[in-house]
Design a protein around this motif. Sequence first.
Motif, short mmCIF file in Angstrom:
data_model
loop_
_atom_site.label_atom_id
_atom_site.label_comp_id
_atom_site.label_asym_id
_atom_site.label_seq_id
_atom_site.Cartn_x
_atom_site.Cartn_y
_atom_site.Cartn_z
N VAL A 89 1.02 -1.28 0.40
CA VAL A 89 -0.21 0.08 0.06
C VAL A 89 0.89 1.75 -0.28
O VAL A 89 2.14 1.21 1.12
CB VAL A 89 -1.03 0.34 0.85
CG1 VAL A 89 -0.35 -0.37 2.12
CG2 VAL A 89 -1.87 1.10 1.31
N HIS A 90 0.40 2.19 -0.73
CA HIS A 90 1.49 3.34 -1.13
C HIS A 90 0.94 4.16 -0.92
O HIS A 90 -0.52 4.93 -0.85
CB HIS A 90 1.71 3.67 -2.61
CG HIS A 90 2.93 2.42 -2.52
ND1 HIS A 90 3.31 2.14 -3.33
CD2 HIS A 90 1.89 1.27 -3.57
CE1 HIS A 90 3.96 2.07 -4.28
NE2 HIS A 90 3.37 0.80 -4.13
N TYR A 91 1.77 5.44 -0.09
CA TYR A 91 0.80 6.89 0.57
C TYR A 91 1.93 7.88 0.22
O TYR A 91 3.31 7.85 -0.08
CB TYR A 91 0.86 6.86 2.11
CG TYR A 91 0.56 5.75 2.04
CD1 TYR A 91 -1.00 5.69 3.34
CD2 TYR A 91 1.20 4.42 2.90
CE1 TYR A 91 -1.63 4.41 3.66
CE2 TYR A 91 0.73 3.36 3.71
CZ TYR A 91 -0.78 3.37 4.07
OH TYR A 91 -1.58 2.32 4.60
N LYS A 92 1.02 8.86 0.47
CA LYS A 92 1.94 10.43 0.36
C LYS A 92 1.65 10.95 1.60
O LYS A 92 0.93 10.76 2.04
CB LYS A 92 0.94 11.42 -0.98
CG LYS A 92 0.82 11.02 -2.30
CD LYS A 92 2.59 11.47 -2.74
CE LYS A 92 2.08 10.91 -5.01
NZ LYS A 92 3.65 10.95 -5.31
N PHE A 93 3.43 11.18 1.99
CA PHE A 93 3.44 11.88 3.37
C PHE A 93 4.32 13.26 3.52
O PHE A 93 4.95 13.64 2.67
CB PHE A 93 4.76 10.52 3.57
CG PHE A 93 5.00 11.12 5.09
CD1 PHE A 93 4.45 11.21 6.33
CD2 PHE A 93 6.70 11.41 5.32
CE1 PHE A 93 4.94 11.76 7.30
CE2 PHE A 93 7.51 11.83 6.47
CZ PHE A 93 6.32 11.72 7.65
N TYR A 94 3.16 13.93 3.59
CA TYR A 94 3.95 14.87 4.68
C TYR A 94 3.90 15.49 6.02
O TYR A 94 3.29 15.03 7.00
CB TYR A 94 2.56 15.04 4.19
CG TYR A 94 2.17 16.00 2.38
CD1 TYR A 94 1.98 16.66 1.52
CD2 TYR A 94 1.23 14.41 1.78
CE1 TYR A 94 2.40 16.51 0.45
CE2 TYR A 94 0.82 14.47 0.61
CZ TYR A 94 1.00 15.44 -0.29
OH TYR A 94 1.31 15.05 -1.56
N ASP A 131 7.46 10.15 -1.25
CA ASP A 131 6.57 8.35 -1.95
C ASP A 131 6.93 7.74 -0.67
O ASP A 131 8.15 7.17 -0.38
CB ASP A 131 6.21 8.24 -2.81
CG ASP A 131 6.18 9.58 -4.16
OD1 ASP A 131 4.22 9.58 -3.81
OD2 ASP A 131 6.80 9.73 -4.33
N VAL A 132 5.85 7.21 0.46
CA VAL A 132 6.13 6.11 0.68
C VAL A 132 5.15 4.30 0.73
O VAL A 132 4.36 4.33 0.12
CB VAL A 132 6.06 6.21 2.02
CG1 VAL A 132 6.99 7.51 2.88
CG2 VAL A 132 4.84 6.59 2.67
N TYR A 159 6.01 -3.74 6.51
CA TYR A 159 7.45 -3.22 6.70
C TYR A 159 7.35 -1.58 6.10
O TYR A 159 6.57 -1.79 4.84
CB TYR A 159 8.33 -4.06 5.78
CG TYR A 159 10.26 -3.28 5.83
CD1 TYR A 159 10.50 -3.09 6.63
CD2 TYR A 159 10.46 -2.86 4.56
CE1 TYR A 159 11.95 -1.82 7.27
CE2 TYR A 159 12.08 -2.27 4.81
CZ TYR A 159 12.10 -1.76 6.12
OH TYR A 159 13.59 -0.89 5.68
N TYR A 160 7.39 -0.54 6.87
CA TYR A 160 7.63 0.57 6.01
C TYR A 160 8.68 1.29 6.08
O TYR A 160 9.60 1.17 7.05
CB TYR A 160 6.58 1.36 6.89
CG TYR A 160 6.91 2.85 6.65
CD1 TYR A 160 5.26 3.43 6.01
CD2 TYR A 160 7.42 3.93 8.10
CE1 TYR A 160 5.49 4.91 5.85
CE2 TYR A 160 7.13 4.91 7.69
CZ TYR A 160 6.04 5.07 6.85
OH TYR A 160 6.44 6.80 6.73
N THR A 161 8.58 2.02 4.72
CA THR A 161 9.72 2.20 4.19
C THR A 161 9.74 3.21 2.98
O THR A 161 8.27 3.31 2.29
CB THR A 161 10.73 1.26 3.54
OG1 THR A 161 12.40 2.10 3.56
CG2 THR A 161 9.79 0.81 2.29
N SER A 162 10.51 4.11 2.49
CA SER A 162 10.43 5.07 1.84
C SER A 162 10.68 4.22 0.44
O SER A 162 10.72 3.70 -0.06
CB SER A 162 11.63 6.02 1.65
OG SER A 162 11.60 6.95 0.41
N ILE A 206 12.21 9.47 3.92
CA ILE A 206 12.42 9.59 5.34
C ILE A 206 13.30 8.67 5.50
O ILE A 206 14.32 8.28 5.12
CB ILE A 206 11.12 9.38 5.35
CG1 ILE A 206 11.17 7.46 5.13
CG2 ILE A 206 10.23 10.21 5.31
CD1 ILE A 206 10.20 6.69 5.75
N GLY A 207 13.89 9.03 6.76
CA GLY A 207 15.25 8.34 7.04
C GLY A 207 15.17 7.32 8.65
O GLY A 207 16.19 6.31 8.77
#
Length: 282
Positions: A27-32, A47-48, A58-61, A93-94
Amino acid sequence: MSRASVLLFLLFMSYHCAAQEKAIAEVHYKFYHINDTTKRDQPQRDDVVTYLGKTSAYYTSYTPEIMRKDIAAQKAIADFKGHMTLHFNTTAIGEFYLLKSDIKRMEKVEAVSSSFDAFTYSVPWEEQDWEILDDTKEIGGYSCQKAITNFKGRGYEAWFTTELPFAFGPWKLHGLPGLILEARDDKGEVRFEYGGFDKSHDNIKVELPYYVIRSTPFEIEKLKQTFKENQGKYFQSLQNSGRMALSNDFFGIDYSKHSFDFKTDENYKPSFTTNNPLELLK
């Protein structure tokens, strides 16, 4: 092999298989994130993606993957002569997270100079105390229901769908009876906007990437300080260790043949000063 040895072998294999759970979907998201309250009109964005298994996520860039595809597309042009233009409109994101709900285990990954210069350590399993409300709306063609919680000093509202039976979402958010497609805090400083849901066609494992090194928060902080003080020296150390080659191999870059122009979206001018972290409470 003795009976005890067979039992130990089977236990090892069952754990190994669980640890190597294959991604069913992503699942993709736009992160702000308004990371600087003095420049609210200059949020960071990325874009994450969350890779989903039955009991793990697993959540990542996703920015490195987008760049990899862009490089491959430019190299595939018939008259390609080695020069490419790389476009930037996000800030990767880091911090990434591996969640395993069946054993209540969470791993945090911290990147120093890039997604491929990353280190991991275990962190306490964290849950959210959700209140599910009656509000509903449609997101991406899925019927969603609203839920709210207070987490890490922020009040969050999330929209989840039971049509996608994954108890995960973006970042650390999880534990609802369906997939979280959208989430935001009540101050409008953190947003995860739905960007798409796909079945995973590649042989992706819901696991830490092979290049991530186990470390400690103290050692990672030392590396970040070294990078901050002398980036040239730090990158040279990565080159000498061979870790820089991991990134080059992933992107398909050969510096003896390829050169680049770098262009940043003129409408994307994020602040790189953070006085408003994602987590307000530790």
